[in-house]
Write a protein that holds these residues in place. Structure first.
Motif, PDB file in Angstrom:
ATOM      1  N   ASP A  10       0.773  -0.910  -0.062  1.00 30.04           N
ATOM      2  CA  ASP A  10       0.028  -0.121   0.034  1.00 30.04           C
ATOM      3  C   ASP A  10       0.845   0.871   0.256  1.00 30.04           C
ATOM      4  O   ASP A  10       1.248   1.458   0.887  1.00 30.04           O
ATOM      5  CB  ASP A  10      -1.221  -0.163   1.202  1.00 30.04           C
ATOM      6  N   PRO A  11       0.881   1.853  -1.007  1.00 30.17           N
ATOM      7  CA  PRO A  11       1.631   3.277  -0.986  1.00 30.17           C
ATOM      8  C   PRO A  11       1.265   4.661   0.360  1.00 30.17           C
ATOM      9  O   PRO A  11       2.283   4.752   0.414  1.00 30.17           O
ATOM     10  CB  PRO A  11       0.816   3.943  -2.023  1.00 30.17           C
ATOM     11  N   LEU A  12       0.307   3.978   1.493  1.00 28.76           N
ATOM     12  CA  LEU A  12       0.159   4.637   2.422  1.00 28.76           C
ATOM     13  C   LEU A  12       0.801   4.249   3.630  1.00 28.76           C
ATOM     14  O   LEU A  12       1.113   4.592   4.313  1.00 28.76           O
ATOM     15  CB  LEU A  12      -1.866   4.663   2.372  1.00 28.76           C
ATOM     16  N   GLY A  13       1.176   2.892   3.046  1.00 30.93           N
ATOM     17  CA  GLY A  13       1.931   2.033   4.391  1.00 30.93           C
ATOM     18  C   GLY A  13       0.635   1.260   4.967  1.00 30.93           C
ATOM     19  O   GLY A  13      -0.547   1.126   4.277  1.00 30.93           O
ATOM     20  N   ILE A  14       0.922   1.060   6.336  1.00 27.02           N
ATOM     21  CA  ILE A  14      -0.104   0.516   7.184  1.00 27.02           C
ATOM     22  C   ILE A  14      -0.759   1.439   7.655  1.00 27.02           C
ATOM     23  O   ILE A  14      -0.031   2.071   8.412  1.00 27.02           O
ATOM     24  CB  ILE A  14      -0.149  -0.040   8.818  1.00 27.02           C
ATOM     25  N   HIS A  15      -2.210   2.579   7.077  1.00 28.89           N
ATOM     26  CA  HIS A  15      -2.807   3.597   8.146  1.00 28.89           C
ATOM     27  C   HIS A  15      -4.116   2.889   8.978  1.00 28.89           C
ATOM     28  O   HIS A  15      -4.358   1.527   9.015  1.00 28.89           O
ATOM     29  CB  HIS A  15      -3.146   4.186   6.911  1.00 28.89           C
ATOM     30  N   ALA A  16      -4.851   3.617   8.966  1.00 29.68           N
ATOM     31  CA  ALA A  16      -5.611   3.402  10.136  1.00 29.68           C
ATOM     32  C   ALA A  16      -6.642   2.564   9.175  1.00 29.68           C
ATOM     33  O   ALA A  16      -7.313   2.054  10.242  1.00 29.68           O
ATOM     34  CB  ALA A  16      -6.644   5.039  10.737  1.00 29.68           C
ATOM     35  N   ARG A  17      -7.572   2.883   8.538  1.00 29.73           N
ATOM     36  CA  ARG A  17      -7.750   1.663   7.152  1.00 29.73           C
ATOM     37  C   ARG A  17      -7.330   0.338   7.899  1.00 29.73           C
ATOM     38  O   ARG A  17      -8.239  -0.644   8.264  1.00 29.73           O
ATOM     39  CB  ARG A  17      -7.792   2.693   6.518  1.00 29.73           C
ATOM     40  N   THR A  18      -6.142   0.532   7.288  1.00 26.57           N
ATOM     41  CA  THR A  18      -5.470  -0.506   6.513  1.00 26.57           C
ATOM     42  C   THR A  18      -5.789  -1.191   8.369  1.00 26.57           C
ATOM     43  O   THR A  18      -6.035  -2.493   8.829  1.00 26.57           O
ATOM     44  CB  THR A  18      -4.279  -1.137   6.601  1.00 26.57           C
ATOM     45  N   ALA A  19      -5.250  -0.797   9.620  1.00 24.01           N
ATOM     46  CA  ALA A  19      -5.206  -1.810  10.901  1.00 24.01           C
ATOM     47  C   ALA A  19      -6.919  -1.863  11.035  1.00 24.01           C
ATOM     48  O   ALA A  19      -6.095  -2.614  11.780  1.00 24.01           O
ATOM     49  CB  ALA A  19      -4.444   0.059  11.629  1.00 24.01           C
ATOM     50  N   ALA A  20      -7.444  -1.270  11.129  1.00 20.41           N
ATOM     51  CA  ALA A  20      -8.283  -1.785  11.357  1.00 20.41           C
ATOM     52  C   ALA A  20      -9.321  -2.600  10.544  1.00 20.41           C
ATOM     53  O   ALA A  20     -10.012  -4.070  11.427  1.00 20.41           O
ATOM     54  CB  ALA A  20      -9.989  -1.015  10.820  1.00 20.41           C
ATOM     55  N   LEU A  21      -8.989  -3.115   9.213  1.00 21.77           N
ATOM     56  CA  LEU A  21      -8.853  -4.312   8.578  1.00 21.77           C
ATOM     57  C   LEU A  21      -8.546  -5.343   9.146  1.00 21.77           C
ATOM     58  O   LEU A  21      -9.173  -6.705   9.205  1.00 21.77           O
ATOM     59  CB  LEU A  21      -9.056  -3.538   6.789  1.00 21.77           C
ATOM     60  N   LEU A  22      -6.885  -5.182   8.652  1.00 21.34           N
ATOM     61  CA  LEU A  22      -6.487  -6.241   9.625  1.00 21.34           C
ATOM     62  C   LEU A  22      -6.796  -6.650  11.095  1.00 21.34           C
ATOM     63  O   LEU A  22      -6.807  -8.179  10.995  1.00 21.34           O
ATOM     64  CB  LEU A  22      -4.660  -6.155  10.286  1.00 21.34           C
ATOM     65  N   ALA A  23      -7.584  -6.284  11.654  1.00 19.97           N
ATOM     66  CA  ALA A  23      -8.133  -6.009  13.208  1.00 19.97           C
ATOM     67  C   ALA A  23      -9.072  -6.968  12.907  1.00 19.97           C
ATOM     68  O   ALA A  23      -9.079  -7.961  13.652  1.00 19.97           O
ATOM     69  CB  ALA A  23      -7.853  -4.666  13.978  1.00 19.97           C
ATOM     70  N   GLY A  24     -10.398  -6.670  12.147  1.00 17.76           N
ATOM     71  CA  GLY A  24     -11.049  -7.183  11.260  1.00 17.76           C
ATOM     72  C   GLY A  24     -11.260  -8.557  11.040  1.00 17.76           C
ATOM     73  O   GLY A  24     -11.538  -9.619  11.804  1.00 17.76           O
ATOM     74  N   ALA A  25      -9.710  -8.514  10.141  1.00 18.13           N
ATOM     75  CA  ALA A  25      -9.735  -9.932   9.748  1.00 18.13           C
ATOM     76  C   ALA A  25      -9.396 -11.129  10.728  1.00 18.13           C
ATOM     77  O   ALA A  25      -9.528 -12.319  11.162  1.00 18.13           O
ATOM     78  CB  ALA A  25      -8.556 -10.287   8.307  1.00 18.13           C
ATOM     79  N   ALA A  26      -8.270 -10.491  11.411  1.00 12.82           N
ATOM     80  CA  ALA A  26      -7.618 -11.501  12.276  1.00 12.82           C
ATOM     81  C   ALA A  26      -8.422 -11.986  13.405  1.00 12.82           C
ATOM     82  O   ALA A  26      -8.117 -13.013  13.813  1.00 12.82           O
ATOM     83  CB  ALA A  26      -6.434 -10.560  13.592  1.00 12.82           C
ATOM     84  N   GLU A  27      -9.873 -11.245  14.267  1.00 10.60           N
ATOM     85  CA  GLU A  27     -10.244 -11.734  14.579  1.00 10.60           C
ATOM     86  C   GLU A  27     -11.772 -12.879  14.402  1.00 10.60           C
ATOM     87  O   GLU A  27     -11.954 -13.526  14.903  1.00 10.60           O
ATOM     88  CB  GLU A  27     -11.305 -10.504  15.364  1.00 10.60           C
ATOM     89  N   GLN A  28     -11.718 -13.409  13.040  1.00  4.36           N
ATOM     90  CA  GLN A  28     -12.139 -14.240  12.720  1.00  4.36           C
ATOM     91  C   GLN A  28     -11.595 -15.597  12.378  1.00  4.36           C
ATOM     92  O   GLN A  28     -12.106 -16.461  12.802  1.00  4.36           O
ATOM     93  CB  GLN A  28     -12.521 -13.240  11.597  1.00  4.36           C
ATOM     94  N   PHE A  29     -10.186 -15.588  13.536  1.00  3.95           N
ATOM     95  CA  PHE A  29      -9.916 -16.612  13.610  1.00  3.95           C
ATOM     96  C   PHE A  29      -9.089 -16.883  14.623  1.00  3.95           C
ATOM     97  O   PHE A  29      -9.232 -16.348  15.810  1.00  3.95           O
ATOM     98  CB  PHE A  29      -8.258 -16.652  12.867  1.00  3.95           C
ATOM     99  N   GLU A  30      -8.915 -17.918  15.063  1.00  6.02           N
ATOM    100  CA  GLU A  30      -8.698 -18.782  16.710  1.00  6.02           C
ATOM    101  C   GLU A  30      -7.833 -18.301  16.838  1.00  6.02           C
ATOM    102  O   GLU A  30      -7.309 -18.538  18.072  1.00  6.02           O
ATOM    103  CB  GLU A  30      -8.821 -20.031  16.797  1.00  6.02           C
ATOM    104  N   SER A  31      -6.789 -18.046  16.096  1.00 11.93           N
ATOM    105  CA  SER A  31      -5.053 -18.226  15.913  1.00 11.93           C
ATOM    106  C   SER A  31      -4.698 -16.882  16.629  1.00 11.93           C
ATOM    107  O   SER A  31      -5.389 -15.929  16.032  1.00 11.93           O
ATOM    108  CB  SER A  31      -4.900 -18.716  14.931  1.00 11.93           C
ATOM    109  N   SER A  32      -4.105 -16.592  17.343  1.00  5.47           N
ATOM    110  CA  SER A  32      -2.929 -15.430  17.968  1.00  5.47           C
ATOM    111  C   SER A  32      -2.443 -14.871  16.684  1.00  5.47           C
ATOM    112  O   SER A  32      -1.899 -15.546  16.008  1.00  5.47           O
ATOM    113  CB  SER A  32      -2.405 -15.610  18.783  1.00  5.47           C
TER     114      SER A  32
END
Length: 90
Positions: A10-32
């Motif tokens: 991403d040209p903007l790196g990890i920004h607020a929207r990306t961090a939110a999407l990553l958190a949402g994706a991470a919460e869908q899994f049992e794994s840490s």
């Protein structure tokens, strides 16, 4: 525990929207899930700590996954990091 090195595209790196999407994706899994950049590590469910890593376009980051669905979780997060989301209204 498994891990994979990915390059931020991403040209903007990890920004607020990306961090939110990553958190949402991470919460869908049992794994840490964690993200490591320049010697610092943050849980992918903690948006502020992920932002604090300051990952920019072109940075190589290490994604770590540990748990029953770690392979699927790692694949999903790596995909998010290497395929940036479209900007709002784009």
């Amino acid at each position: 525990m498994i891990s994979r090195t990915v390059t931020i595209s991403d040209p903007l790196g990890i920004h607020a929207r990306t961090a939110a999407l990553l958190a949402g994706a991470a919460e869908q899994f049992e794994s840490s899930l964690w993200l490591s950049c320049r010697g610092e590590r943050a849980s992918l469910t903690n948006q502020l700590k992920v932002l604090a890593l300051g990952a920019r376009q072109g940075d190589e980051v290490l994604v770590l996954a540990d748990g029953l669905d770690e392979t699927e979780a790692l694949d999903a997060i790596a995909d998010r990091l290497t395929h940036p989301v479209e900007p709002f209204g784009g």
